[in-house]
Design a protein around this motif. Structure first.
Motif, PDB file in Angstrom:
ATOM      1  N   ASP A  21      25.419 -80.724  71.108  1.00  0.00           N
ATOM      2  CA  ASP A  21      26.485 -80.675  72.064  1.00  0.00           C
ATOM      3  C   ASP A  21      27.841 -80.063  71.267  1.00  0.00           C
ATOM      4  O   ASP A  21      29.027 -80.763  70.888  1.00  0.00           O
ATOM      5  N   GLY A  22      27.501 -78.730  70.801  1.00  0.00           N
ATOM      6  CA  GLY A  22      28.610 -78.285  69.885  1.00  0.00           C
ATOM      7  C   GLY A  22      28.530 -76.750  69.876  1.00  0.00           C
ATOM      8  O   GLY A  22      28.557 -76.036  70.887  1.00  0.00           O
ATOM      9  N   ARG A  23      28.193 -76.184  68.684  1.00  0.00           N
ATOM     10  CA  ARG A  23      28.294 -74.629  68.431  1.00  0.00           C
ATOM     11  C   ARG A  23      27.272 -74.440  67.216  1.00  0.00           C
ATOM     12  O   ARG A  23      27.161 -74.986  66.490  1.00  0.00           O
ATOM     13  N   VAL A  24      26.569 -73.256  67.418  1.00  0.00           N
ATOM     14  CA  VAL A  24      25.833 -72.767  66.408  1.00  0.00           C
ATOM     15  C   VAL A  24      26.179 -71.424  66.076  1.00  0.00           C
ATOM     16  O   VAL A  24      26.522 -70.395  67.273  1.00  0.00           O
ATOM     17  N   ALA A  25      26.275 -70.969  64.968  1.00  0.00           N
ATOM     18  CA  ALA A  25      26.664 -69.518  64.393  1.00  0.00           C
ATOM     19  C   ALA A  25      25.717 -69.247  63.210  1.00  0.00           C
ATOM     20  O   ALA A  25      25.622 -69.985  62.269  1.00  0.00           O
ATOM     21  N   SER A  26      25.514 -67.967  63.166  1.00  0.00           N
ATOM     22  CA  SER A  26      24.885 -67.277  61.992  1.00  0.00           C
ATOM     23  C   SER A  26      25.702 -66.775  60.748  1.00  0.00           C
ATOM     24  O   SER A  26      27.189 -66.653  61.372  1.00  0.00           O
ATOM     25  N   ASP A  27      25.604 -66.876  59.784  1.00  0.00           N
ATOM     26  CA  ASP A  27      26.614 -66.596  58.599  1.00  0.00           C
ATOM     27  C   ASP A  27      26.939 -65.298  58.669  1.00  0.00           C
ATOM     28  O   ASP A  27      28.111 -64.800  58.379  1.00  0.00           O
ATOM     29  N   ASP A  28      26.255 -64.221  59.517  1.00  0.00           N
ATOM     30  CA  ASP A  28      26.736 -62.832  59.736  1.00  0.00           C
ATOM     31  C   ASP A  28      27.674 -62.681  60.928  1.00  0.00           C
ATOM     32  O   ASP A  28      28.088 -61.598  61.159  1.00  0.00           O
ATOM     33  N   GLY A  29      27.775 -63.534  61.568  1.00  0.00           N
ATOM     34  CA  GLY A  29      28.656 -63.633  62.749  1.00  0.00           C
ATOM     35  C   GLY A  29      28.108 -62.818  63.907  1.00  0.00           C
ATOM     36  O   GLY A  29      28.520 -62.721  64.956  1.00  0.00           O
ATOM     37  N   LYS A  39      21.134 -80.152  81.839  1.00  0.00           N
ATOM     38  CA  LYS A  39      21.463 -81.303  82.903  1.00  0.00           C
ATOM     39  C   LYS A  39      20.384 -82.171  82.985  1.00  0.00           C
ATOM     40  O   LYS A  39      20.359 -83.293  83.140  1.00  0.00           O
ATOM     41  N   GLU A  40      18.924 -81.658  82.813  1.00  0.00           N
ATOM     42  CA  GLU A  40      17.798 -82.433  82.874  1.00  0.00           C
ATOM     43  C   GLU A  40      17.708 -83.442  81.830  1.00  0.00           C
ATOM     44  O   GLU A  40      17.178 -84.415  81.887  1.00  0.00           O
ATOM     45  N   MET A  41      18.342 -83.288  80.529  1.00  0.00           N
ATOM     46  CA  MET A  41      18.523 -84.118  79.696  1.00  0.00           C
ATOM     47  C   MET A  41      19.897 -85.056  79.594  1.00  0.00           C
ATOM     48  O   MET A  41      20.286 -85.543  78.456  1.00  0.00           O
ATOM     49  N   GLY A  42      20.738 -85.011  80.565  1.00  0.00           N
ATOM     50  CA  GLY A  42      21.961 -85.871  80.837  1.00  0.00           C
ATOM     51  C   GLY A  42      23.139 -85.006  80.242  1.00  0.00           C
ATOM     52  O   GLY A  42      24.041 -85.511  80.225  1.00  0.00           O
ATOM     53  N   GLY A  43      23.010 -83.727  79.865  1.00  0.00           N
ATOM     54  CA  GLY A  43      24.235 -82.872  79.535  1.00  0.00           C
ATOM     55  C   GLY A  43      24.805 -81.890  80.525  1.00  0.00           C
ATOM     56  O   GLY A  43      24.219 -82.129  81.598  1.00  0.00           O
ATOM     57  N   SER A  44      25.764 -81.078  80.053  1.00  0.00           N
ATOM     58  CA  SER A  44      26.724 -80.486  81.017  1.00  0.00           C
ATOM     59  C   SER A  44      25.837 -78.951  81.348  1.00  0.00           C
ATOM     60  O   SER A  44      25.844 -78.566  82.638  1.00  0.00           O
ATOM     61  N   GLY A  45      24.864 -78.481  80.608  1.00  0.00           N
ATOM     62  CA  GLY A  45      24.093 -77.344  80.897  1.00  0.00           C
ATOM     63  C   GLY A  45      25.192 -76.294  80.661  1.00  0.00           C
ATOM     64  O   GLY A  45      24.702 -75.003  81.411  1.00  0.00           O
ATOM     65  N   ALA A  46      26.396 -76.510  80.103  1.00  0.00           N
ATOM     66  CA  ALA A  46      27.215 -75.435  80.229  1.00  0.00           C
ATOM     67  C   ALA A  46      27.059 -74.272  79.331  1.00  0.00           C
ATOM     68  O   ALA A  46      27.002 -73.279  79.545  1.00  0.00           O
TER      69      ALA A  46
END
Length: 142
Positions: A21-29, A39-46
């Motif tokens: 529930d956050g962010r993932v980024a590569s080192d090269d941008g 949503k099927e796992m209780g999240g927002s699915g956003a």
């Protein structure tokens, strides 16, 4: 099964913040995405989720392996696609596990040739080699 030794040509680097529930980024941008549980796992699915990212990577890698095999076999795979479905669920041991279904559509070859190409690509693909014996991977030809 012994651990494979490889001659590394490239290393991808990505950093996650706040897990699922956050962010993932590569080192090269080049990759910077919001991740949220579906949503099927209780999240927002956003945002996207790790399973979608794994499906994208596996399908692209498998398509590349299919190309390697097709060149060796002199088979025409133009117009082909590979779709990966990645499922996640409880493993019955207090943790979670994955399973994968790979479906290849190879319109310019007969069904037997397509099946053979897919099976050979499964032996070549780094993702297949990494998951072999660890998770269920079903191969299908559309």
């Amino acid at each position: 099964m012994s651990i494979q030794n490889i001659d590394v040509k490239y290393t991808a680097v990505a950093t996650a913040e706040n897990g699922r529930d956050g962010r993932v980024a590569s080192d090269d941008g080049k990759l910077d995405v919001v991740v949220n549980p579906p949503k099927e796992m209780g999240g927002s699915g956003a945002g996207t989720n790790p399973e979608q990212l794994f499906a994208a990577g596996y399908s692209a890698c498998f398509q590349g392996a299919l190309g390697v095999v097709a060149r060796r076999e002199k088979a025409d795979i133009s117009g082909s696609t590979v779709t990966a479905k990645v499922g996640i669920g409880a493993n019955g041991e207090g943790g979670f596990g994955l399973e994968v279904e790979l479906t290849a559509s190879i319109p310019n070859v007969d069904a037997a040739t397509a099946q053979s190409l897919v099976e050979k690509a499964h032996e070549v693909c780094p993702y297949s080699n990494a998951t072999r014996g660890n998770i269920k991977v079903d191969l299908k030809v559309a």
